[in-house]
Every structure is written in structure tokens, then in C-alpha cells.
Motif scaffolding. Structure first.
Motif, PDB file in Angstrom:
ATOM      1  N   SER A 129       0.798  -1.153  -0.191  1.00  0.00           N
ATOM      2  CA  SER A 129       0.210  -0.213  -0.174  1.00  0.00           C
ATOM      3  C   SER A 129       0.636   1.234  -0.242  1.00  0.00           C
ATOM      4  CB  SER A 129      -1.371  -0.105   1.272  1.00  0.00           C
ATOM      5  OG  SER A 129      -1.729  -1.385   1.192  1.00  0.00           O
ATOM      6  N   GLY A 130       2.389   1.579   0.947  1.00  0.00           N
ATOM      7  CA  GLY A 130       2.812   2.698   0.714  1.00  0.00           C
ATOM      8  C   GLY A 130       3.588   3.004  -0.401  1.00  0.00           C
ATOM      9  N   ALA A 131       3.867   1.686  -1.293  1.00  0.00           N
ATOM     10  CA  ALA A 131       5.022   1.774  -2.414  1.00  0.00           C
ATOM     11  C   ALA A 131       3.378   2.268  -3.426  1.00  0.00           C
ATOM     12  CB  ALA A 131       4.855   0.473  -3.013  1.00  0.00           C
ATOM     13  N   GLY A 132       2.342   1.932  -4.184  1.00  0.00           N
ATOM     14  CA  GLY A 132       1.398   1.784  -4.812  1.00  0.00           C
ATOM     15  C   GLY A 132       0.325   2.818  -4.839  1.00  0.00           C
ATOM     16  N   GLN A 133       0.594   3.491  -3.810  1.00  0.00           N
ATOM     17  CA  GLN A 133      -0.977   4.215  -3.079  1.00  0.00           C
ATOM     18  C   GLN A 133      -0.353   5.093  -2.315  1.00  0.00           C
ATOM     19  OE1 GLN A 133      -4.444   2.190  -3.134  1.00  0.00           O
ATOM     20  NE2 GLN A 133      -4.480   2.286  -1.077  1.00  0.00           N
ATOM     21  N   ALA A 134      -1.140   6.474  -1.890  1.00  0.00           N
ATOM     22  CA  ALA A 134      -0.148   7.134  -0.715  1.00  0.00           C
ATOM     23  C   ALA A 134      -1.550   6.489   0.300  1.00  0.00           C
ATOM     24  CB  ALA A 134      -0.870   8.484  -1.076  1.00  0.00           C
ATOM     25  N   MET A 135      -0.985   6.402   1.592  1.00  0.00           N
ATOM     26  CA  MET A 135      -1.692   5.396   2.923  1.00  0.00           C
ATOM     27  C   MET A 135      -2.133   6.619   3.635  1.00  0.00           C
ATOM     28  SD  MET A 135      -0.075   2.110   4.446  1.00  0.00           S
ATOM     29  CE  MET A 135       1.443   2.641   4.392  1.00  0.00           C
ATOM     30  N   THR A 136      -3.219   6.752   4.395  1.00  0.00           N
ATOM     31  CA  THR A 136      -3.723   7.832   4.866  1.00  0.00           C
ATOM     32  C   THR A 136      -2.658   8.147   5.610  1.00  0.00           C
ATOM     33  OG1 THR A 136      -4.016   6.450   6.708  1.00  0.00           O
ATOM     34  CG2 THR A 136      -5.731   7.182   5.112  1.00  0.00           C
ATOM     35  N   THR A 137      -2.265   9.154   7.010  1.00  0.00           N
ATOM     36  CA  THR A 137      -1.357   9.545   7.788  1.00  0.00           C
ATOM     37  C   THR A 137      -1.478   8.150   8.870  1.00  0.00           C
ATOM     38  OG1 THR A 137      -0.899  11.399   7.322  1.00  0.00           O
ATOM     39  CG2 THR A 137      -0.601  11.223   9.400  1.00  0.00           C
ATOM     40  N   ALA A 138      -2.563   8.130   9.153  1.00  0.00           N
ATOM     41  CA  ALA A 138      -3.265   6.906  10.362  1.00  0.00           C
ATOM     42  C   ALA A 138      -2.721   5.194  10.254  1.00  0.00           C
ATOM     43  CB  ALA A 138      -4.721   6.556  10.773  1.00  0.00           C
ATOM     44  N   ALA A 139      -2.653   5.238   8.279  1.00  0.00           N
ATOM     45  CA  ALA A 139      -2.261   3.963   8.333  1.00  0.00           C
ATOM     46  C   ALA A 139      -0.888   3.676   7.838  1.00  0.00           C
ATOM     47  CB  ALA A 139      -3.070   3.911   7.050  1.00  0.00           C
ATOM     48  N   THR A 140      -0.182   5.193   7.903  1.00  0.00           N
ATOM     49  CA  THR A 140       1.302   5.288   7.249  1.00  0.00           C
ATOM     50  C   THR A 140       2.181   4.652   8.957  1.00  0.00           C
ATOM     51  OG1 THR A 140       0.990   6.144   5.722  1.00  0.00           O
ATOM     52  CG2 THR A 140       2.946   6.399   6.890  1.00  0.00           C
ATOM     53  N   ASP A 141       1.110   5.779   9.758  1.00  0.00           N
ATOM     54  CA  ASP A 141       1.611   5.483  11.461  1.00  0.00           C
ATOM     55  C   ASP A 141       1.674   3.852  11.848  1.00  0.00           C
ATOM     56  OD1 ASP A 141       2.222   8.474  11.247  1.00  0.00           O
ATOM     57  OD2 ASP A 141       0.757   8.958  11.968  1.00  0.00           O
ATOM     58  N   ALA A 142       0.467   3.651  11.306  1.00  0.00           N
ATOM     59  CA  ALA A 142       0.351   1.978  11.783  1.00  0.00           C
ATOM     60  C   ALA A 142       1.132   1.208  11.258  1.00  0.00           C
ATOM     61  CB  ALA A 142      -0.868   1.977  11.786  1.00  0.00           C
ATOM     62  N   TYR A 143       1.350   1.746  10.604  1.00  0.00           N
ATOM     63  CA  TYR A 143       2.375   0.589   9.446  1.00  0.00           C
ATOM     64  C   TYR A 143       3.664   0.083   9.925  1.00  0.00           C
ATOM     65  CZ  TYR A 143       5.877  -1.649   5.652  1.00  0.00           C
ATOM     66  OH  TYR A 143       6.607  -2.441   5.581  1.00  0.00           O
ATOM     67  N   GLN A 144       4.764   1.703  10.172  1.00  0.00           N
ATOM     68  CA  GLN A 144       6.207   1.831  10.594  1.00  0.00           C
ATOM     69  C   GLN A 144       5.747   1.528  12.640  1.00  0.00           C
ATOM     70  OE1 GLN A 144       8.336   3.252   8.938  1.00  0.00           O
ATOM     71  NE2 GLN A 144       7.101   3.112   7.660  1.00  0.00           N
ATOM     72  N   ALA A 145       4.468   1.527  13.306  1.00  0.00           N
ATOM     73  CA  ALA A 145       4.580   1.307  14.755  1.00  0.00           C
ATOM     74  C   ALA A 145       4.709  -0.631  14.440  1.00  0.00           C
ATOM     75  CB  ALA A 145       3.334   1.224  14.971  1.00  0.00           C
ATOM     76  N   LEU A 146       4.292  -0.983  13.472  1.00  0.00           N
ATOM     77  CA  LEU A 146       4.445  -2.713  13.361  1.00  0.00           C
ATOM     78  C   LEU A 146       5.706  -3.067  13.113  1.00  0.00           C
ATOM     79  CD1 LEU A 146       3.158  -5.399  12.787  1.00  0.00           C
ATOM     80  CD2 LEU A 146       2.374  -4.735  10.773  1.00  0.00           C
ATOM     81  N   LYS A 147       6.082  -2.269  12.070  1.00  0.00           N
ATOM     82  CA  LYS A 147       7.550  -2.493  11.888  1.00  0.00           C
ATOM     83  C   LYS A 147       8.790  -2.912  12.774  1.00  0.00           C
ATOM     84  CE  LYS A 147       9.406  -1.055   8.540  1.00  0.00           C
ATOM     85  NZ  LYS A 147       9.775  -0.216   7.185  1.00  0.00           N
ATOM     86  N   GLN A 148       8.426  -1.053  13.612  1.00  0.00           N
ATOM     87  CA  GLN A 148       8.947  -1.471  14.498  1.00  0.00           C
ATOM     88  C   GLN A 148       8.777  -2.482  15.904  1.00  0.00           C
ATOM     89  OE1 GLN A 148      11.715   1.291  15.131  1.00  0.00           O
ATOM     90  NE2 GLN A 148      11.161   1.695  12.509  1.00  0.00           N
ATOM     91  N   LEU A 149       8.074  -2.078  16.242  1.00  0.00           N
ATOM     92  CA  LEU A 149       7.739  -3.881  17.326  1.00  0.00           C
ATOM     93  C   LEU A 149       8.799  -5.183  16.636  1.00  0.00           C
ATOM     94  CD1 LEU A 149       3.760  -2.678  17.654  1.00  0.00           C
ATOM     95  CD2 LEU A 149       6.160  -2.606  19.368  1.00  0.00           C
ATOM     96  N   VAL A 150       8.474  -5.105  15.307  1.00  0.00           N
ATOM     97  CA  VAL A 150       8.838  -6.369  15.374  1.00  0.00           C
ATOM     98  C   VAL A 150      10.409  -6.429  14.841  1.00  0.00           C
ATOM     99  CG1 VAL A 150       9.333  -8.095  12.123  1.00  0.00           C
ATOM    100  CG2 VAL A 150       6.849  -7.160  13.271  1.00  0.00           C
ATOM    101  N   VAL A 151      10.938  -4.964  14.935  1.00  0.00           N
ATOM    102  CA  VAL A 151      12.599  -4.935  14.138  1.00  0.00           C
ATOM    103  C   VAL A 151      12.645  -5.329  15.652  1.00  0.00           C
ATOM    104  CG1 VAL A 151      14.193  -3.040  14.338  1.00  0.00           C
ATOM    105  CG2 VAL A 151      12.426  -3.377  12.162  1.00  0.00           C
ATOM    106  N   ARG A 152      11.528  -4.452  16.451  1.00  0.00           N
ATOM    107  CA  ARG A 152      12.794  -5.024  18.199  1.00  0.00           C
ATOM    108  C   ARG A 152      12.623  -6.027  18.642  1.00  0.00           C
ATOM    109  NH1 ARG A 152       8.991  -0.754  20.536  1.00  0.00           N
ATOM    110  NH2 ARG A 152       8.652   1.148  19.831  1.00  0.00           N
ATOM    111  N   LYS A 153      11.779  -6.689  17.654  1.00  0.00           N
ATOM    112  CA  LYS A 153      12.003  -8.812  18.394  1.00  0.00           C
ATOM    113  C   LYS A 153      12.947  -9.178  17.328  1.00  0.00           C
ATOM    114  CE  LYS A 153       9.161 -10.785  20.402  1.00  0.00           C
ATOM    115  NZ  LYS A 153       8.504 -10.976  21.723  1.00  0.00           N
TER     116      LYS A 153
END
Length: 127
Positions: free
Chosen positions: A17-41
């Protein structure tokens, strides 16, 4: 949907979604939050970090390696990671979320905890 499938689907959907179309700010933030949690693990686990990075550019090829790393590190069953994945998918697919598409059913699961600050002792075998 099982937790592993939910997390992998959320990561793939967020990346595409981030590559193909502009996500909403909320969705972008949610994606980054998920990635950060996974990166920590995945901290200190080179193979896991590579799988996450490569999955973002080629989800089909890297689905199995990422799934393996999510399972081995416990990220797939981490309540914070599962919740972040649900939040992202709810933002990206509101109709699917309303239909229960991203509900996690742990009935019949073994060795899984949901919630915070739990203690778990697993003894598998005949009752």
C-alpha cells in the motif's frame, strides 16, 4: 485468521500500500509502528532482519523466510505485534475488518499467551 498469517498479511499489505498508493497518515503510522515492534523482536538476529527488509520489496518470495523468523522470535504471537497488525489491517481494509476478516482465533492453540505480564509453563503431551 491465525496470528502468524495476520502479521505477515499486515506487513505485506502495508508495504504494498505504501509503494502503490498514498496511505493515510494513520495507516502509515500504524505500518511504521508494526514494523518497529517487529524490528525490536528481531534485534541481533541478522537473518530475521534480512527477511523483514527483503519481504518489503518482494513479499511472495520472502513470505516463508519472514514467517519462520516471526515464529522463531515469538513476534507472531506477541500481543503487541498482533494488535498492531490488526490495527493496520483495520485501517487499510475497513470492510474486511467489519466482516471479521482479521479476527484472531486462538482456540485449540498450544503454547500461546494473549495479554500482558503473564507467566506461562508449557507441558505438551497426553493429558
Amino acid at each position: 485468521m491465525d496470528p502468524l498469517t495476520l502479521v505477515v498479511t499486515a506487513l505485506a499489505t502495508g508495504a504494498s500500500s505504501g509503494a502503490g498508493q498514498a496511505m493515510t497518515t494513520a495507516a502509515t503510522d500504524a505500518y511504521q509502528a508494526l514494523k518497529q515492534l517487529v524490528v525490536r523482536k528481531f534485534a541481533g538476529k541478522h537473518a530475521a532482519q534480512v527477511a523483514l527488509t527483503e519481504h518489503e520489496t518482494d513479499p511472495e518470495v520472502w513470505r516463508a523466510p519472514l514467517s519462520k523468523q516471526l515464529t522463531e522470535t515469538g513476534a507472531a504471537t506477541d500481543p503487541a505485534v498482533v494488535e498492531a497488525a490488526q490495527r493496520l489491517l483495520t485501517l487499510l481494509d475497513q470492510a474486511g475488518a467489519r466482516a471479521g476478516k482479521y479476527s484472531v482465533d486462538l482456540s485449540g492453540a498450544h503454547g500461546v499467551q494473549v495479554g500482558d505480564h503473564n507467566t506461562q509453563i508449557n507441558r505438551f503431551g497426553p493429558n
